[in-house]
Design an enzyme around this catalytic site. Structure first.
Site, PDB file in Angstrom:
ATOM      1  N   SER A 108      47.261  45.775  34.178  1.00 40.34           N
ATOM      2  CA  SER A 108      47.928  45.930  32.892  1.00 40.34           C
ATOM      3  C   SER A 108      46.923  45.819  31.764  1.00 40.34           C
ATOM      4  CB  SER A 108      49.001  44.841  32.724  1.00 40.34           C
ATOM      5  OG  SER A 108      48.389  43.572  32.739  1.00 40.34           O
TER       6      SER A 108
HETATM    7  C1  LIG Z   1      45.823  41.589  33.272  1.00 42.46           C
HETATM    8  S1  LIG Z   1      44.803  42.795  33.966  1.00 42.46           S
HETATM    9  C2  LIG Z   1      43.386  42.873  32.921  1.00 42.46           C
HETATM   10  C3  LIG Z   1      43.612  42.997  31.484  1.00 42.46           C
HETATM   11  C4  LIG Z   1      42.460  43.527  30.723  1.00 42.46           C
HETATM   12  N1  LIG Z   1      41.287  42.709  30.720  1.00 42.46           N
HETATM   13  C5  LIG Z   1      42.898  43.845  29.306  1.00 42.46           C
HETATM   14  O1  LIG Z   1      42.105  44.005  28.453  1.00 42.46           O
HETATM   15  O2  LIG Z   1      44.044  43.968  29.037  1.00 42.46           O
HETATM   16  C6  LIG Z   1      44.119  41.926  35.337  1.00 42.46           C
HETATM   17  C7  LIG Z   1      43.154  42.753  36.141  1.00 42.46           C
HETATM   18  O3  LIG Z   1      42.495  41.866  37.035  1.00 42.46           O
HETATM   19  C8  LIG Z   1      42.181  42.617  38.185  1.00 42.46           C
HETATM   20  N2  LIG Z   1      41.836  41.690  39.248  1.00 42.46           N
HETATM   21  C9  LIG Z   1      42.665  40.998  40.068  1.00 42.46           C
HETATM   22  N3  LIG Z   1      41.936  40.256  40.927  1.00 42.46           N
HETATM   23  C10 LIG Z   1      40.644  40.470  40.640  1.00 42.46           C
HETATM   24  C11 LIG Z   1      39.418  40.013  41.185  1.00 42.46           C
HETATM   25  N4  LIG Z   1      39.398  39.161  42.205  1.00 42.46           N
HETATM   26  N5  LIG Z   1      38.257  40.459  40.656  1.00 42.46           N
HETATM   27  C12 LIG Z   1      38.259  41.338  39.605  1.00 42.46           C
HETATM   28  N6  LIG Z   1      39.386  41.833  39.065  1.00 42.46           N
HETATM   29  C13 LIG Z   1      40.562  41.400  39.560  1.00 42.46           C
HETATM   30  C14 LIG Z   1      43.429  43.433  38.433  1.00 42.46           C
HETATM   31  O4  LIG Z   1      43.149  44.540  39.275  1.00 42.46           O
HETATM   32  C15 LIG Z   1      43.789  43.826  37.012  1.00 42.46           C
HETATM   33  O5  LIG Z   1      43.245  45.075  36.681  1.00 42.46           O
END
Ligand SMILES: C[S@@+](CC[C@H](N)C(=O)[O-])C[C@H]1O[C@@H](n2cnc3c(N)ncnc32)[C@H](O)[C@@H]1O
Length: 406
Positions: A108
């Site tokens: 997201s």
């Molecule tokens: C809330 S979203 C990121 C929001 C983003 N930074 C923004 O500007 O809105 C969380 C992200 O973390 C990623 N994610 C989940 N587990 C992760 C991991 N172990 N390492 C890196 N990314 C991860 C998910 O795929 C997702 O794209």
């Protein structure tokens, strides 16, 4: 519907308006971050997204793309202070469907208010090297790049397709930070040491790589969560060196989706039939089911989660019975179902070899005896051997060792 490109001036005006809104809400506090918000085009990072709609049986996700809703509406929604879900079930995007669908959000663009509040809480200084975990759409990476310069920003995204999309969006917006498609819990050693680490996915414990790759005196900002679903709000740690850090919980009810390896294991449907089959016993308790509600800004639920870290929360009703919170620990083949009796007494129904409610009762009773301190009164101490969340005294009754194995 054919998408008509909106007037680029309207995007600029919407960006300035968003900066005003975030300043008024108190999320945006300093001039350099305001300039970043005024500069970074959020619409480039979220060409399409899902809007939550409550269906009769379950939450549904309405696709919002320029083709489906028109370019103007898409642009206006882009610049509201909302989280927009950009991926469901680790693969479905808004361009894959014309109609609302069910699903679990897996990526997201976090609401800008929270993004900038986190960036402000990160306390960056000019020249700082920053490691970001959870690139997502890349919008927050763009803000970091605008503030510090792309060359000082490294961002790690676990999902390769999401990462590829973020690289393209960042490039289209004029930024070229180091973007790594990998598990961010491992950090990114080639860019170390970092002055700041910021995670926009939630962790169960602080990954040792983040500590090892931080400069002593550096700051780590993240949210922490557990398998009962409570979030810590923001936590900021100062790195001491040699795998140690000390941190404070900053309060608030902010939460993020779990970092993928830290998410609770999926329970299969056999759990439901198992719960129905095993014999249950009921007993009175001094701790009622309401402590599982996040009514107090998560604290009691967070404490329950610290007390029984391997348990998960399942909420459902059997047949036409009331919907109840079931606390399930599959590793111990045990379940606890706290409830209120018709005369409003607190009781718990339990099954399996372990009484899961006992540690919760102990922890909540100690917490109440200490005056029910809110989460922002808690601290976290990290050493190479253990990680402890505590209030008052790290060796006192309100202290819990975090699981650091997963
Ligand atoms: C809330 S979203 C990121 C929001 C983003 N930074 C923004 O500007 O809105 C969380 C992200 O973390 C990623 N994610 C989940 N587990 C992760 C991991 N172990 N390492 C890196 N990314 C991860 C998910 O795929 C997702 O794209």
């Amino acid at each position: 519907m054919t998408a008509v490109e909106p007037d680029p001036g309207s995007a600029t005006a919407l960006r300035l308006h968003l900066a005003d809104v975030l300043t008024m809400s108190g999320d945006l506090r300093t001039t350099p971050w305001r300039s970043a918000v005024e500069t970074v085009p959020r619409e480039v990072f979220i060409p399409g997204f899902f809007e939550r709609v409550d269906g009769p049986r379950e939450t549904m996700w309405r696709p919002v793309t320029p083709e489906l809703v028109g370019a103007e509406e898409r642009l206006e929604l882009t610049y509201t202070d909302e989280t927009w879900v950009t991926q469901l079930n680790q693969g479905i995007t808004a361009f894959d469907t014309d109609v609302p669908i069910p699903g679990v959000p897996t990526s997201s663009s976090t609401l800008p208010g929270l993004v900038v509040r986190m960036l402000e809480e990160l306390q960056v200084e000019d020249g700082n090297r920053v490691l970001e975990i959870g690139t997502g759409t890349g919008y927050s990476t763009g803000l970091l790049s605008a503030r510090l310069g792309s060359e000082l920003v490294t961002s790690v995204e676990v999902d390769r397709r999401v990462a590829d999309h973020a690289v393209r969006s960042l490039s289209a917006a004029g930024y070229a930070p180091v973007l790594v498609a990998d598990d961010g819990l491992l950090g990114h050693q080639p860019g170390a040491p970092y002055d700041r680490v910021i995670a926009t996915c939630a962790v169960r414990h602080i990954p040792s790589a983040w500590l090892a790759q931080s400069r002593p005196g550096g700051l780590i900002l993240t949210t922490m969560l557990g398998w009962l679903g409570a979030s810590s709000g923001l936590v900021r740690l100062e790195v001491i060196g040699n795998g140690s850090a000390e941190g404070t919980f900053l309060g608030g009810t902010d939460s993020f989706m779990p970092a993928r390896p830290h998410a609770a294991p999926k329970l299969d449907d056999s759990v439901y039939s198992w719960i129905e089959e095993v014999g249950t016993t009921d007993r009175r308790t001094v701790v009622g089911p309401e402590i599982l509600d996040p009514w107090d800004g998560w604290t009691s639920l967070f404490i329950a989660q610290l007390a029984i870290p391997d348990a998960q929360l399942l909420t459902y009703g059997i047949d036409d019975g009331p919907v109840l919170d079931h606390i399930v620990d599959t590793s111990q083949q045990s379940v606890a179902i706290p409830y209120r009796t018709p005369d409003e007494s607190a009781a718990v129904r339990r099954a399996g070899p372990v009484d899961l409610w006992k540690p919760v009762e102990r922890a909540i009773t100690e917490w109440r005896a200490a005056g029910s301190p809110a989460l922002d009164q808690f601290r976290i101490s990290v050493s190479p051997d253990s990680q402890t969340v505590w209030f008052g005294d790290p060796a006192g009754p309100l202290s819990w060792k975090l699981r650091t194995s997963a």
